[in-house]
Enzyme design. Structure first.
Site, PDB file in Angstrom:
ATOM      1  CE  LYS A  98      -3.744  -1.049   2.292  1.00  0.00           C
ATOM      2  NZ  LYS A  98      -4.394  -1.215   3.319  1.00  0.00           N
ATOM      3  NE  ARG A 149      -5.279   3.120   3.278  1.00  0.00           N
ATOM      4  CZ  ARG A 149      -5.155   3.479   1.905  1.00  0.00           C
ATOM      5  NH1 ARG A 149      -4.669   4.444   1.585  1.00  0.00           N
ATOM      6  NH2 ARG A 149      -5.653   2.543   1.108  1.00  0.00           N
ATOM      7  N   GLY A 205      -5.909 -10.735   8.002  1.00  0.00           N
ATOM      8  CA  GLY A 205      -5.531 -10.898   9.387  1.00  0.00           C
ATOM      9  C   GLY A 205      -4.898  -9.590   9.829  1.00  0.00           C
ATOM     10  CG  MET A 248      -5.816  -2.884  12.848  1.00  0.00           C
ATOM     11  SD  MET A 248      -4.748  -1.529  13.602  1.00  0.00           S
ATOM     12  CE  MET A 248      -4.756  -0.163  12.575  1.00  0.00           C
ATOM     13  NE  ARG A 307      -4.912  -5.114  -3.390  1.00  0.00           N
ATOM     14  CZ  ARG A 307      -5.941  -5.212  -2.252  1.00  0.00           C
ATOM     15  NH1 ARG A 307      -4.979  -4.718  -0.958  1.00  0.00           N
ATOM     16  NH2 ARG A 307      -6.977  -5.365  -2.094  1.00  0.00           N
ATOM     17  CG  HIS A 342      -5.131 -41.699   2.417  1.00  0.00           C
ATOM     18  ND1 HIS A 342      -6.324 -41.841   1.606  1.00  0.00           N
ATOM     19  CD2 HIS A 342      -4.328 -42.586   1.671  1.00  0.00           C
ATOM     20  CE1 HIS A 342      -6.393 -43.309   0.875  1.00  0.00           C
ATOM     21  NE2 HIS A 342      -5.059 -43.316   0.926  1.00  0.00           N
ATOM     22  NE  ARG A 347       2.791 -45.403 -12.574  1.00  0.00           N
ATOM     23  CZ  ARG A 347       2.282 -44.438 -12.828  1.00  0.00           C
ATOM     24  NH1 ARG A 347       1.304 -44.406 -13.807  1.00  0.00           N
ATOM     25  NH2 ARG A 347       2.472 -43.271 -12.106  1.00  0.00           N
ATOM     26  CD  GLU A 361      12.576 -47.208  -9.209  1.00  0.00           C
ATOM     27  OE1 GLU A 361      11.485 -46.884  -8.916  1.00  0.00           O
ATOM     28  OE2 GLU A 361      12.594 -48.212 -10.224  1.00  0.00           O
ATOM     29  CB  SER A 411      13.366 -42.601 -16.614  1.00  0.00           C
ATOM     30  OG  SER A 411      12.138 -41.892 -15.910  1.00  0.00           O
ATOM     31  CB  THR A 440      11.492 -38.322  -7.981  1.00  0.00           C
ATOM     32  OG1 THR A 440      10.417 -37.962  -8.851  1.00  0.00           O
ATOM     33  CG2 THR A 440      12.748 -37.702  -8.817  1.00  0.00           C
ATOM     34  CG  ASN A 441       6.572 -41.164  -7.236  1.00  0.00           C
ATOM     35  OD1 ASN A 441       6.676 -39.825  -6.969  1.00  0.00           O
ATOM     36  ND2 ASN A 441       5.545 -41.639  -7.978  1.00  0.00           N
ATOM     37  CB  CYS A 479       9.005 -41.119 -15.123  1.00  0.00           C
ATOM     38  SG  CYS A 479       9.705 -42.482 -14.084  1.00  0.00           S
ATOM     39  CE1 TYR A 538      11.009 -38.165 -19.649  1.00  0.00           C
ATOM     40  CE2 TYR A 538      13.137 -38.198 -20.757  1.00  0.00           C
ATOM     41  CZ  TYR A 538      12.188 -38.801 -19.932  1.00  0.00           C
ATOM     42  OH  TYR A 538      12.319 -40.169 -19.675  1.00  0.00           O
TER      43      TYR A 538
HETATM   44  P1  ADP Z   1      -7.669  -2.387   2.762  1.00  0.00           P
HETATM   45  O1  ADP Z   1      -6.397  -3.053   3.070  1.00  0.00           O
HETATM   46  O2  ADP Z   1      -8.892  -3.333   3.665  1.00  0.00           O
HETATM   47  O3  ADP Z   1      -8.106  -2.038   1.500  1.00  0.00           O
HETATM   48  P2  ADP Z   1      -7.330   0.306   3.030  1.00  0.00           P
HETATM   49  O4  ADP Z   1      -6.088   0.868   4.086  1.00  0.00           O
HETATM   50  O5  ADP Z   1      -7.180   0.359   1.663  1.00  0.00           O
HETATM   51  O6  ADP Z   1      -7.564  -1.027   3.898  1.00  0.00           O
HETATM   52  O7  ADP Z   1      -8.734   1.094   3.492  1.00  0.00           O
HETATM   53  C1  ADP Z   1      -9.798   0.640   3.214  1.00  0.00           C
HETATM   54  C2  ADP Z   1     -10.698   1.894   2.791  1.00  0.00           C
HETATM   55  O8  ADP Z   1     -10.681   3.038   3.752  1.00  0.00           O
HETATM   56  C3  ADP Z   1     -10.125   2.570   1.620  1.00  0.00           C
HETATM   57  O9  ADP Z   1     -10.600   1.934   0.235  1.00  0.00           O
HETATM   58  C4  ADP Z   1     -10.833   3.978   1.657  1.00  0.00           C
HETATM   59  O10 ADP Z   1     -11.998   3.969   1.044  1.00  0.00           O
HETATM   60  C5  ADP Z   1     -10.644   4.254   3.029  1.00  0.00           C
HETATM   61  N1  ADP Z   1      -9.659   5.124   3.315  1.00  0.00           N
HETATM   62  C6  ADP Z   1      -8.767   4.746   3.732  1.00  0.00           C
HETATM   63  N2  ADP Z   1      -7.557   5.968   3.919  1.00  0.00           N
HETATM   64  C7  ADP Z   1      -8.358   6.960   3.430  1.00  0.00           C
HETATM   65  C8  ADP Z   1      -8.316   8.370   3.487  1.00  0.00           C
HETATM   66  N3  ADP Z   1      -6.974   8.752   3.777  1.00  0.00           N
HETATM   67  N4  ADP Z   1      -9.328   9.334   3.162  1.00  0.00           N
HETATM   68  C9  ADP Z   1     -10.551   8.586   2.770  1.00  0.00           C
HETATM   69  N5  ADP Z   1     -10.790   7.145   2.938  1.00  0.00           N
HETATM   70  C10 ADP Z   1      -9.416   6.548   3.316  1.00  0.00           C
HETATM   71 MG    MG Z   2       9.656 -47.333  -8.513  1.00  0.00          MG
HETATM   72 MG    MG Z   3      -7.783  -1.042   0.182  1.00  0.00          MG
END
Ligand code: ADP
Ligand code: MG
Ligand code: MG
Length: 920
Positions: free
Chosen positions: A35, A105, A114, A116, A349, A471, A579, A778, A797, A800-801, A865, A885
């Site tokens: 980001k 952010r 996971g 924040m 991104r 399994h 085989r 093998e 050949s 590798t198993n 193989c 190959y």
């Molecule tokens: P995530 O990783 O979940 O996408 P972000 O950090 O991109 O989280 O934030 C989620 C949303 O929060 C963004 O898509 C945007 O809509 C809002 N946001 C984040 N920063 C700002 C900011 N500076 N001004 C306005 N909205 C923001």
């Molecule tokens: Mg064998």
């Molecule tokens: Mg985002």
């Protein structure tokens, strides 16, 4: 709180922990996180990005190594960067007259569940909220922002359960008779703020922090802490991401999408992430702040709706989207906000995409001149190709099923593809139903080798326990069948022949649909779509490019003509392993196979037995000749490696234990006569053949040494088939492979005898058939003495198993069933070595085998193989080791074609960068 004020911080350390957006750049991902690098890149490109700064991932790492303290200098640099933002915006954090508000952010190198959640509107308190109200001339807006802030800060930073706030909010709405959030007025919101603050006091024992700097440092620390939160840690384990990376923190001036209907917020991909179509794809929500789009508070509109709200802004956004795509040379996933008619970019991104979309975008971007062919090849992931080769749910049918509430469970995706069938709870019944022509999905708590027959007949497999190396998972991948494991909410009740999910019962026989790529289990039938490889133009183009680029050949493991034809369609250039034992297992042949086996040893002394033995062989010769004819014909003009009989012979006989029970019961019932003596005789024969460790027992080339007639029969069948084809004008290219050789003397003896057979057959026919003799490597000893082995072998050949089993001293079935999962959880092994070639150990033997073998015979043809031949990481290893190959199961051939090209491209760029790094 962690405002470190150690002496070094006061005197100022020189280490740079904080980068204003204009000082960073798009390629500083590792340091600034995805980001941060995105915001820096956009800022540098002159795009409208609210000013801000990034606290580096290094700072997060330093925070942990200092025992959860901000590293010296970080806070001071944060304050300085904040001041610069204040200058740019002309506002001050916490200023009652003209407050600056910021978002905080998180952002690691790769986006990661996971981590924040973003805190918006930071900097508000009882005084600055009034300033915001005056300035915007909108009290309602100001108090709405304030209550959102306390709610978010409480939940995200202070770990307060969201319900605590929701209850207060809902009660206030009821009191005010408000249906929607937007029906609440300023005074009502102000009261809610007061109540929210009480919630915080009750839950934390402290007042809500009024000091904006205090708010900021707490929020930053919470981002750092979220790096080691359980969800983030679990995700990294699963994705093999290092804990050492750390996360960056982005602090950025707020812009407001909720200042009326000339404002709004949205998310968009520059191309459709499902189909790859070149058009903006996403959602826009007018008069809303960031989290509203995701939270689905109101229904967001498709992105094109923005054009109606504000054509000028839409046009600008389109322009920026195109510019970013060109700059990053990839499809982008964008987030933006419009404040009173002015567009602000908040994120860019590379977008996640389906296989369909990935190949189309790669192909289109080459056509558009954005990417080179090599770059396009690197953009498509092997799993994208895999997705395109498997049946999948029809998108619309799936969406309909989901909205009808038929999505009942989610497990661990273990083997991709979609399957539909009757739920069947035991393997015998699965086999029986499949024989009767029914489509079956086998549902088990978990599977073991005893379930195998049921798994073969099933369309797919679902288990409530186990992980990706259980399994069920391993076998299903081997069979190329969709599989979901560890669907913990699924309770199988075998006694009542139902399974239940969250109290909902599904009786055996009811239809269910599973998606082994997503882990979703749906009730009833969801229409599936079969892939059409031949007509998939995007995929075909990408694979043609891959073929031009790769150095490794890609062959297939196939035992029957049908599989070989399929493999050829998918691009196989040869058969790396046929085989032959699979040909022995067919029901009509089994009596002759048994006749051959039971008489093989007695034939040495007893002429009667010998007659029986030879008669059985004669019969099998006929069958095998036809087998090989159809296989060689299907692969006309391409090499076909046929392995001579390999498994221990008793695998073709009834189990000793079963026979023992049978005979004991017959005796107990007083049953006698020829039937009993026949069973007794069989029991005796099987008892003689029992082995303590069959994997290391009488099998492979040892069979041929003891019972040469079996090998002779097979070689005769192969060459007679080849001669016939040749006479019909075909071009058969059989290569005869002798398995499980550890010593060149074994190979020499077996080969001598077989060469004679081969020469007799071809000589008699006067046909000029081209054939080779070679061996499987093998057994570690074979790799260690490969120079000697190569005196006799015209090709190697790597099996590798077995090589993995013998190098580790693991028996695969036992390892995968009992302890491999533990090994992986405990990081005793990075991967399942039966899936990903162990480069350190097994790989060393492969490299040694290649070197030694080519020393003796420079033109030695070398391949692999084992199952590894279809695994992208292992394919890259084989490329590096100089193999000719890889041979993979047919449906993995296209994956291997791409992986081989990627290995070639990456290999060259590595060499190039090494060369350019060497000083003149
Ligand atoms: P995530 O990783 O979940 O996408 P972000 O950090 O991109 O989280 O934030 C989620 C949303 O929060 C963004 O898509 C945007 O809509 C809002 N946001 C984040 N920063 C700002 C900011 N500076 N001004 C306005 N909205 C923001
Ligand atoms: Mg064998
Ligand atoms: Mg985002």
């Amino acid at each position: 709180m962690a405002q470190a004020s150690t002496p070094s911080a006061v005197t100022g350390t020189t280490h740079k922990w904080v980068f204003p957006f204009e000082e960073g750049s798009a390629d500083m991902r590792d340091l600034l996180g995805g980001k941060g690098a995105g915001c820096a890149g956009m800022t540098r490109a002159g795009l409208p990005v609210p000013p801000g700064f990034t606290i580096t991932t290094e700072a997060c790492v330093a925070y942990y190594s200092a025992g959860q303290q901000f590293p010296p200098g970080m806070w001071e640099q944060t304050l300085a960067a904040l001041e610069a933002v204040e200058k740019k915006t002309g506002k001050k954090l916490g200023d009652p007259a003209d407050p600056l508000l910021v978002s905080v952010r998180s952002g690691a190198r790769v986006s990661m569940p996971g981590m924040m959640d973003t805190v918006l509107n930071l900097g508000l308190n009882d005084r600055s909220v009034e300033g915001l109200a005056r300035l915007t001339d909108n009290r309602r807006f100001a108090y709405d922002a304030y209550r959102r802030f306390i709610q978010m800060f409480g939940r995200i930073v202070q770990d307060i359960a969201p319900e605590a706030f929701d209850e207060v909010f809902e009660a206030a709405k009821t009191r005010a008779g408000a249906k929607q959030d937007t029906d609440l007025g300023a005074e009502q919101l102000k009261k809610i703020v007061a109540e929210f603050k009480q919630v915080v006091r009750r839950q934390t024992g402290r007042d809500f922090p009024a000091d904006p700097l205090d708010q900021l440092s707490q929020a930053i620390e919470a981002v750092f802490r979220s790096w080691m939160g359980k969800r983030a840690v679990d995700y990294r384990r699963a994705e093999k991401i290092s804990d050492e990376w750390g996360t960056a923190v982005n602090v950025q001036a707020m812009v407001f999408g909720n200042m009326g209907f000339d404002s709004g917020t949205g998310v968009a991909f520059t191309r459709d992430p499902t189909t790859g179509q070149k058009q903006l794809y996403g959602n826009f929500l007018a008069n809303a702040q960031g989290e509203d789009v995701v939270a689905g508070i109101r229904n967001a509109e498709p992105i094109a709706a923005m054009r109606d709200h504000n054509p000028g802004v839409y046009a600008e956004f389109e322009r920026i989207a195109a510019q970013l795509e060109r700059a990053y040379r990839d499809m982008q996933d964008l987030e933006f906000t419009v404040e009173r008619g002015k567009l602000y970019m908040l994120q860019t991104r590379s977008g996640k995409r389906t296989g369909r979309s990935a190949v189309k975008i790669a192909r289109d971007m080459v056509a558009e001149g954005i990417l080179s062919v090599d770059e396009a090849l690197l953009r498509v992931e092997p799993r994208h190709v895999e997705q395109l080769l498997l049946p999948r749910f029809d998108e619309q049918a799936k969406a309909a099923a989901e909205s009808a509430g038929r999505l009942i469970a989610k497990g661990v995706p273990a083997s991709p593809g979609a399957a539909v069938g009757e739920a069947v709870l035991d393997p015998d019944r699965a086999e029986e139903r499949a024989r009767a022509g029914a489509r079956v999905v086998l549902v088990r708590p978990e599977t073991s080798p005893d379930d195998f027959h049921g798994m073969i007949g099933s369309q797919g497999i679902l288990t409530s326990r186990g992980g990706t190396s259980s399994h069920a998972a391993v076998v299903a991948r081997g069979l190329g069948k969709p599989c979901i494991v560890g669907a913990e909410t699924v309770r199988v009740d075998l006694a009542r022949r139902v399974f239940s999910v969250d109290g909902r019962q599904v009786a055996e026989g009811e239809l269910i649909s599973i998606d082994g790529g997503s882990g979703e289990v749906l009730l009833g039938e969801v229409t599936t779509v079969e892939p059409n490889f031949a007509e998939d133009e995007d995929l075909q183009q990408v694979l043609r490019w891959a073929d031009e680029r790769r150095r490794l050949g890609v062959w297939a493991n196939a035992d029957r003509a049908r599989d070989a034809t399929k493999a050829r369609e998918l691009g196989a250039q040869g058969i790396g392993l046929c085989r032959t034992e699979h040909m022995f297992e067919e029901a009509e042949r089994l009596p002759f196979v048994r006749q051959m086996i039971l008489n093989a040893a007695p034939a040495k002394r007893d002429p009667e037995a010998r007659k029986e033995y030879l008669a059985a062989l004669e019969k099998l010769l006929g069958y095998q000749r036809e087998d090989f004819k159809s296989l060689l014909k299907a692969m006309d003009g391409r090499p076909v490696i046929i392995r001579l009989l390999d498994p221990p012979l008793h695998e073709f006989l009834p189990k000793y234990e079963d026979l023992l029970v049978e005979v004991t019961e017959m005796r107990a019932r007083g049953q006698g006569g020829p039937e009993l003596s026949e069973r007794e005789e069989l029991l005796r024969a099987v008892a003689v053949m029992r082995e303590a460790n069959p994997m290391l027992g009488l099998r492979g080339c040892r069979l041929g040494l003891l019972y040469p007639e079996i090998n002779e029969m097979q070689v005769r069948a192969i060459l007679e088939a080849a001669v016939e084809l040749k006479k019909q004008g075909h071009d058969p290219q059989p290569e005869i492979m002798i398995p499980l050789v550890g010593d060149v003397r074994e190979l020499r003896r077996v080969k001598e005898q077989l060469v004679k057979t081969a020469e007799t057959v071809t000589g008699q026919a006067g046909a000029d058939v081209h054939y080779k003799f070679g061996t499987m490597i093998e057994i570690p000893r074979a790799a260690l003495t490969a120079d000697m082995i190569a005196q006799e072998a015209e090709f190697f050949s790597f099996g590798t198993n077995d090589l993995t089993q013998t190098v580790y001293g693991f028996s695969r079935d036992d390892a995968e069933g009992k302890f491999l999962g533990f090994y992986q959880d405990e990081k005793l092994l990075p991967n399942n070595p039966f899936q990903v070639l162990d480069a350190e150990g097994v790989g060393k033997l492969v490299e040694m085998g290649v070197q030694l073998g080519r020393k003796t015979r420079p033109d030695l043809e070398i391949g692999i193989c084992g199952e590894h031949g279809g695994d992208p990481e292992s394919v890259a290893f084989c490329h590096g080791a100089g193999l000719n190959y890889v041979s993979a199961s047919p449906y993995r051939v296209p994956i291997a074609r791409l992986a081989a090209a990627q290995a070639a491209i990456r290999g060259e760029s590595n060499t190039a960068s090494r060369e350019s790094a060497t000083p003149e």
